[in-house]
Design a protein around this motif. Structure first.
Motif, PDB file in Angstrom:
ATOM      1  N   UNK A 244       0.830  -1.203   0.000  1.00  0.00           N
ATOM      2  CA  UNK A 244       0.000   0.000   0.000  1.00  0.00           C
ATOM      3  C   UNK A 244       0.868   1.257   0.000  1.00  0.00           C
ATOM      4  N   UNK A 245       1.992   1.196   0.679  1.00  0.00           N
ATOM      5  CA  UNK A 245       2.920   2.333   0.699  1.00  0.00           C
ATOM      6  C   UNK A 245       3.539   2.553  -0.677  1.00  0.00           C
ATOM      7  N   UNK A 246       4.157   1.511  -1.219  1.00  0.00           N
ATOM      8  CA  UNK A 246       4.860   1.660  -2.498  1.00  0.00           C
ATOM      9  C   UNK A 246       3.897   1.879  -3.661  1.00  0.00           C
ATOM     10  N   UNK A 247       2.761   1.183  -3.667  1.00  0.00           N
ATOM     11  CA  UNK A 247       1.816   1.311  -4.771  1.00  0.00           C
ATOM     12  C   UNK A 247       1.142   2.681  -4.789  1.00  0.00           C
ATOM     13  N   UNK A 248       0.868   3.234  -3.601  1.00  0.00           N
ATOM     14  CA  UNK A 248       0.282   4.577  -3.570  1.00  0.00           C
ATOM     15  C   UNK A 248       1.254   5.593  -4.151  1.00  0.00           C
ATOM     16  N   UNK A 249       2.513   5.482  -3.775  1.00  0.00           N
ATOM     17  CA  UNK A 249       3.513   6.386  -4.346  1.00  0.00           C
ATOM     18  C   UNK A 249       3.574   6.247  -5.861  1.00  0.00           C
ATOM     19  N   UNK A 250       3.531   5.014  -6.359  1.00  0.00           N
ATOM     20  CA  UNK A 250       3.587   4.775  -7.798  1.00  0.00           C
ATOM     21  C   UNK A 250       2.327   5.273  -8.500  1.00  0.00           C
ATOM     22  N   UNK A 251       1.193   5.305  -7.811  1.00  0.00           N
ATOM     23  CA  UNK A 251      -0.056   5.768  -8.417  1.00  0.00           C
ATOM     24  C   UNK A 251       0.075   7.191  -8.951  1.00  0.00           C
ATOM     25  N   UNK A 252       0.832   8.019  -8.253  1.00  0.00           N
ATOM     26  CA  UNK A 252       0.999   9.405  -8.698  1.00  0.00           C
ATOM     27  C   UNK A 252       1.870   9.477  -9.953  1.00  0.00           C
ATOM     28  N   UNK A 253       2.866   8.608 -10.043  1.00  0.00           N
ATOM     29  CA  UNK A 253       3.649   8.540 -11.280  1.00  0.00           C
ATOM     30  C   UNK A 253       2.765   8.117 -12.450  1.00  0.00           C
ATOM     31  N   UNK A 254       1.937   7.101 -12.223  1.00  0.00           N
ATOM     32  CA  UNK A 254       1.055   6.613 -13.283  1.00  0.00           C
ATOM     33  C   UNK A 254       0.071   7.695 -13.722  1.00  0.00           C
ATOM     34  N   UNK A 255      -0.502   8.406 -12.749  1.00  0.00           N
ATOM     35  CA  UNK A 255      -1.483   9.444 -13.073  1.00  0.00           C
ATOM     36  C   UNK A 255      -0.863  10.547 -13.911  1.00  0.00           C
ATOM     37  N   UNK A 256       0.370  10.930 -13.584  1.00  0.00           N
ATOM     38  CA  UNK A 256       1.006  12.024 -14.323  1.00  0.00           C
ATOM     39  C   UNK A 256       1.628  11.540 -15.633  1.00  0.00           C
ATOM     40  N   UNK A 257       2.146  10.345 -15.627  1.00  0.00           N
ATOM     41  CA  UNK A 257       2.749   9.820 -16.857  1.00  0.00           C
ATOM     42  C   UNK A 257       1.694   9.630 -17.944  1.00  0.00           C
ATOM     43  N   UNK A 258       0.540   9.050 -17.563  1.00  0.00           N
ATOM     44  CA  UNK A 258      -0.508   8.762 -18.543  1.00  0.00           C
ATOM     45  C   UNK A 258      -1.638   9.788 -18.535  1.00  0.00           C
ATOM     46  N   UNK A 259      -1.543  10.796 -17.635  1.00  0.00           N
ATOM     47  CA  UNK A 259      -2.506  11.889 -17.573  1.00  0.00           C
ATOM     48  C   UNK A 259      -3.951  11.362 -17.553  1.00  0.00           C
ATOM     49  N   UNK A 260      -4.242  10.593 -16.511  1.00  0.00           N
ATOM     50  CA  UNK A 260      -5.564   9.981 -16.408  1.00  0.00           C
ATOM     51  C   UNK A 260      -5.877   9.680 -14.945  1.00  0.00           C
ATOM     52  N   UNK A 261      -7.128   9.323 -14.636  1.00  0.00           N
ATOM     53  CA  UNK A 261      -7.457   8.903 -13.273  1.00  0.00           C
ATOM     54  C   UNK A 261      -6.787   7.576 -12.911  1.00  0.00           C
ATOM     55  N   UNK A 262      -6.303   7.489 -11.681  1.00  0.00           N
ATOM     56  CA  UNK A 262      -5.780   6.245 -11.128  1.00  0.00           C
ATOM     57  C   UNK A 262      -6.526   5.977  -9.830  1.00  0.00           C
ATOM     58  N   UNK A 263      -7.129   4.805  -9.734  1.00  0.00           N
ATOM     59  CA  UNK A 263      -7.859   4.421  -8.528  1.00  0.00           C
ATOM     60  C   UNK A 263      -7.076   3.331  -7.817  1.00  0.00           C
ATOM     61  N   UNK A 264      -6.769   3.577  -6.547  1.00  0.00           N
ATOM     62  CA  UNK A 264      -6.082   2.594  -5.705  1.00  0.00           C
ATOM     63  C   UNK A 264      -7.149   1.901  -4.872  1.00  0.00           C
ATOM     64  N   UNK A 265      -7.371   0.614  -5.141  1.00  0.00           N
ATOM     65  CA  UNK A 265      -8.396  -0.153  -4.436  1.00  0.00           C
ATOM     66  C   UNK A 265      -7.771  -0.920  -3.278  1.00  0.00           C
ATOM     67  N   UNK A 266      -8.103  -0.524  -2.064  1.00  0.00           N
ATOM     68  CA  UNK A 266      -7.793  -1.381  -0.924  1.00  0.00           C
ATOM     69  C   UNK A 266      -9.134  -1.879  -0.381  1.00  0.00           C
ATOM     70  N   UNK A 267      -9.146  -2.448   0.803  1.00  0.00           N
ATOM     71  CA  UNK A 267     -10.400  -2.867   1.436  1.00  0.00           C
ATOM     72  C   UNK A 267     -10.269  -2.665   2.928  1.00  0.00           C
ATOM     73  N   UNK A 268     -11.381  -2.798   3.641  1.00  0.00           N
ATOM     74  CA  UNK A 268     -11.354  -2.496   5.075  1.00  0.00           C
ATOM     75  C   UNK A 268     -10.338  -3.353   5.813  1.00  0.00           C
TER      76      UNK A 268
END
Length: 576
Positions: free
Chosen positions: A340-364
């Motif tokens: 969750x730590x590393x993937x959340x950080x990578x989500x911002x790279x993905x969002x800016x690299x591909x200029x699109x929404x990125x949804x990080x799905x975790x669960x309770x």
């Protein structure tokens, strides 16, 4: 000696159940034990049964245990609801205040004046400390193990308060030693390695990952089970020059974040299923304007208000298909607190690299459950802002900047408002390269293809986690999110029965990693997909993208609770 122990404390919400569990777990963590904790609580502010179950081991663990060794009960309901989990010769410690009654046989029962001891020391609020003391004596842990934690919790209130809480621990320990007439040797924990590790929730890891990625603004509306992300960032972002805004609803949150992202900063919002539903139109806006957007969805029981404080994994379809029309979108699903730590950080790279929404799905279960985590490696965090030109001097041009320029990879240069030579239109209607509205069929077709094709060759580390020791497997078990650890434990039991089992855990939900899964599915005689929902959304995605539906079986759980290892073991045995 025990190499692992399962411990639970229960009572009414508001009685300090969480703090009792936290004190116990923190002490064991500092001694070097591995822990996995899960909180069961009611969807109300005060009242209703709540409990905190913690598994303590000398080796890494990623699942709650099937049974229970020790139950601490602050009320009769805790005994009635949880005593069946106790193994033979397990222990019930109950507050004598409520005249506890135990019907379960073959358990050891101690009625302890927990509240009375606390009141004699000044306040019944210290009964959690008495309960911790009782536990320390049973496990033969020194009281000094808890002293540092008490000082951290109550040091600001003065030494007298610290001393009284330590005394509450001491008296709880002394009482049970006298009652047990000596030590309970079969409950002594094997010594841990003493190494320092983190003990944190997935929500904390998400927030910390966002900070490491450079997020300095967040807008969100509080919603269980995602609120802890906002609460963590409210405390930390101002120290880094950042800001958190609690908005009036999720629509305001997501549109505020889109505006901030358009302004050039890294930003995010967090929510759960009902909030994701409200955000769908704005997600479409981010898609057509090609504005980076990161949303963390901590899934819970639905539909509607559903089960606000219970676990579920039923937002896959909403995350992938929720917005009207067709836009590029990336959906990822971390499988552990560390991820969750590393993937959340990578989500911002993905969002800016591909200029699109990125949804990080975790669960309770992942978001609010606590796990032992090895020290995080901040050097692994890399910042990739893609074709962001907001910090550069643009070449002089006449006319409008081509913000949506047709390029070979479909990704256009991105500027910020007010940037010299960067003026362009931004609109939610279809548009030409400069952003000017256009309904020309040729431009529409080309813009759609530009947007949709730019994520086809997405680069994401380990879209499918594979444990494939067998070239020809009897079974392939597929999971997602928080189920990885419990599936791994169940596979260990199944292989002792002679079954050859490979494991695949999906981390990239969309674009779906069909090629990676296809090879594994082809080699397996049968595929069982484990997920916490009622329709088998992940299984259906596999059938849609991979095929071979005749091989695929669903193992589902949707009662609000996470899987136990025994449930997967028995469920798999029933399907083969």
């Amino acid at each position: 000696m025990l190499n692992q122990l399962s411990w639970k404390v229960g009572g009414q919400q508001g009685e300090g159940i969480d703090s009792t569990g936290e004190i116990f777990a923190t002490a064991l963590n500092r001694l070097g034990y591995y822990l996995y904790g899960y909180r069961h609580f009611s969807s109300r502010i005060k009242g209703g049964h709540t409990n905190y179950k913690i598994r303590v081991t000398t080796k890494p663990v990623r699942a709650i245990s099937d049974d229970l060794d020790i139950l601490i009960a602050f009320d009769q309901e805790t005994i009635d609801l949880n005593s069946e989990e106790l193994r033979e010769a397990g222990i019930i410690i109950a507050d004598s205040k409520f005249n506890p009654q135990v019907k379960k046989e073959n358990v050891r029962f101690f009625s302890v004046p927990i509240t009375e001891i606390a009141q004699n020391l000044g306040t019944s609020l210290m009964k959690n400390m008495v309960a911790v003391g009782v536990t320390s004596a049973i496990l033969d842990l020194p009281i000094d193990s808890f002293k540092e934690i008490v000082e951290e919790m109550f040091g600001k209130k003065g030494q007298e308060v610290v001393n009284k809480n330590i005394e509450a621990i001491r008296q709880g320990a002394e009482y049970i030693r006298n009652e047990a007439k000596g030590s309970l040797d079969d409950f002594v924990l094997a010594k841990a390695d003493g190494k320092k590790r983190l003990f944190m929730t997935g929500n904390e890891a998400v927030a910390l990952g966002a900070i490491a990625a450079g997020v300095r603004f967040m807008a969100a509306y509080p919603i269980t089970p995602a609120s802890e992300i906002m609460e963590y960032l409210i405390k930390k972002l101002p120290e880094l020059g950042g800001t958190v805004i609690q908005t009036e609803d999720e629509i305001a949150a997501v549109t505020t974040v889109i505006g901030a992202s358009y302004g050039g900063i890294r930003t995010m919002t967090s929510t759960s299923g009902p909030g994701l539903s409200l955000m769908q139109e704005a997600i479409g806006l981010a898609g057509i304007t090609e504005t980076p957007l990161v949303i963390v969805d901590v899934q819970r029981g639905g539909p509607s208000t559903g089960l606000p404080t219970k676990n579920e994994q039923s937002d896959f379809n909403a995350a992938i298909h929720g917005a009207h029309g067709e836009i590029p979108k990336i959906v990822i699903a971390p499988n552990s607190v560390e991820d969750a730590f590393y993937d959340t950080a990578e989500a911002f790279n993905l969002a800016e690299k591909y200029q699109c929404p990125v949804i990080v799905l975790t669960d309770l279960s992942l978001g609010m459950g606590k796990q032992t985590v090895e020290p995080l490696d901040y050097h692994r965090i890399e910042i990739d802002r893609g074709k962001f030109l907001g910090n550069q001097e643009l070449p002089a041009i006449e006319g409008m900047f081509k913000r949506y320029e047709f390029t070979e990879d479909g990704i256009s240069p991105r500027v910020i408002p007010g940037q010299k030579y960067g003026i362009h239109h931004v609109t939610g209607v279809e548009h030409a390269e400069t952003g000017r509205p256009s309904e020309a069929p040729a431009i529409r077709k080309k813009m759609m293809e530009k947007r949709l094709n730019k994520i086809k060759n997405i680069t994401f580390n380990h879209p499918v986690l594979k444990q494939t020791p067998h070239d020809e497997a009897d079974l392939l078990i597929v999971g997602i999110g928080s189920t990885q650890g419990v599936i791994t434990e169940a596979i260990g039991r199944l292989e002792k029965d002679g079954l050859k089992i490979n494991q695949a855990h999906v981390r990239l939900v969309y674009p779906f990693p069909a090629d990676e899964l296809k090879e594994l599915v082809e080699k397996a005689k049968k595929v069982i997909v484990v997920e916490n929902n009622g329709t088998g959304q992940l299984a259906d995605l596999i059938k849609l993208h991979v095929g071979m539906g005749e091989k695929i079986e669903k193992l589902l759980k949707y009662d609000g609770n996470p899987f136990l290892p025994s449930e997967i073991y028995n469920g798999v045995k029933g399907l083969i």
